[in-house]
Design an enzyme around this catalytic site. Structure first.
Site, PDB file in Angstrom:
ATOM      1  N   HIS A 170      72.715 -16.655  -2.419  1.00 47.52           N
ATOM      2  CA  HIS A 170      72.186 -16.827  -3.777  1.00 47.52           C
ATOM      3  C   HIS A 170      73.279 -16.716  -4.827  1.00 47.52           C
ATOM      4  CE1 HIS A 170      72.323 -12.452  -4.641  1.00 47.52           C
ATOM      5  NE2 HIS A 170      71.795 -12.249  -3.443  1.00 47.52           N
ATOM      6  N   CYS A 186      73.450  -9.738   1.445  1.00 45.77           N
ATOM      7  CA  CYS A 186      73.351 -11.131   1.022  1.00 45.77           C
ATOM      8  C   CYS A 186      74.740 -11.699   0.734  1.00 45.77           C
ATOM      9  CB  CYS A 186      72.468 -11.250  -0.222  1.00 45.77           C
ATOM     10  SG  CYS A 186      70.735 -10.849   0.061  1.00 45.77           S
TER      11      CYS A 186
END
Length: 323
Positions: A170, A186
């Protein structure tokens, strides 16, 4: 394009001359490089004040991760993502690569193969209890339990969900952390890269996370070696870098200068370093490059949120939350 001559190296080294306005991070971001790539390629250069006329190495030359070259491959120690789009018709095979922010110590990203399972535009973030507890232990007693969509959301404006639980690729509201160890598992992209990448990726795209701290490459008859700082939390990180280099170079049938291999390991040379017997050294190769003047405006403080530069910076309040 992907090499068609048996090489596994893409891109080129460049040298630019800094001006008085830009930081080293401005230059790195402009050339799609993360913090560690641009700083390690320029040891001794100030991150914040490189200095008017300072020659800056732009390490835009990359050894590709091991094949198969399909879908998305994330090499965690390299702090870089590679995307190999599916070929259509007679078009040549290509690769797209972006720098990434990786997990901080204690929050390792799972290794292995999965797929993109969802695409989320303007995600909200419900902060997991484990992250809340960590922030509270560090004195952030008012750390929110929920971040609404918008430019201040740590998940950025776009997020790709993988099949690994709670692991997303992301954007970020702190783009200057790209290339650092900043996440809870992440992978963080510059906002502009997230926008570009999001548009290209379909649900179902295969994803492979690897832990390859040493990469060997070949181009134009020469061997190269890139060495990255091992990332803790993985069994492979316990194997010596020299042993990893020997394994990586063993598949190439060319004489190796082992003194240069040791130098690359000692210096953690992320820039591919020539290790063939008799090859010009990296410093000799860089000295042959004519520097170009870097004459771009700094990104500025307004680029330090989740919006890509030069886009409207209004928050989104009515978007669905990412799971």
């Amino acid at each position: 394009m992907l090499p068609t001559d048996g090489s596994n190296i893409v891109g080129q080294l460049q040298v630019v001359t800094a001006d008085a306005r830009n930081t080293l991070l401005d230059i790195g971001r402009h050339y799609e490089l993360g913090y560690e790539e641009i700083t390690l390629a320029n040891p001794g250069v100030s991150v914040w004040l490189p200095g008017e006329g300072t020659a800056i190495v732009v390490p835009g030359k990359f050894i590709l991760p091991p094949p198969p070259w399909t879908g998305i491959i994330v090499n965690i120690p390299q702090r870089r993502l590679f995307y190999f789009p599916r070929r259509t018709g007679k078009q040549p095979a290509t690769v797209v690569t972006f720098p990434i922010g990786i997990a901080r110590p204690g929050w390792p990203t799972p290794l292995g193969t999965t797929r993109i399972t969802g695409k989320h535009k303007d995600p909200a973030w419900f902060v997991p209890k484990s992250i809340q507890a960590e922030q509270h232990s560090q004195g952030e007693l008012d750390f929110p339990e929920y971040f609404p969509p918008g430019p201040n959301n740590p998940m950025g404006m776009l997020a790709l969900e993988t099949g690994f639980a709670k692991i997303f690729i992301h954007g970020t509201n702190r783009p200057w952390g790209v290339g650092m160890r900043v996440s809870h598992g992440c992978l963080h992209l510059y906002p502009e890269h997230a926008a570009d990448f999001f548009a290209q990726i379909a649900v179902g795209t295969p994803v492979r996370f690897i832990n390859q701290a040493v990469l060997a490459g070949a181009r134009d008859g020469q061997l190269y070696l890139s060495v990255f700082e091992p990332v803790d939390g993985y069994p492979e990180s316990q194997v010596s870098l020299l042993a990893q280099a020997m394994d990586a170079l063993a598949i190439h049938d060319a004489p190796v200068d082992w003194k240069r291999v040791e130098q690359a390991i000692d210096a953690k040379r992320v820039v591919p370093m020539p290790v063939s017997v008799g090859a010009p050294s990296l410093d000799e190769s860089l000295a042959r490059i004519q520097p170009a003047q870097y004459d771009f405006e700094p990104y500025g403080i307004e680029a330090n949120d989740a919006m890509p530069p030069d886009m409207p910076r209004r928050p989104v309040t009515d978007a669905p939350a990412a799971p």
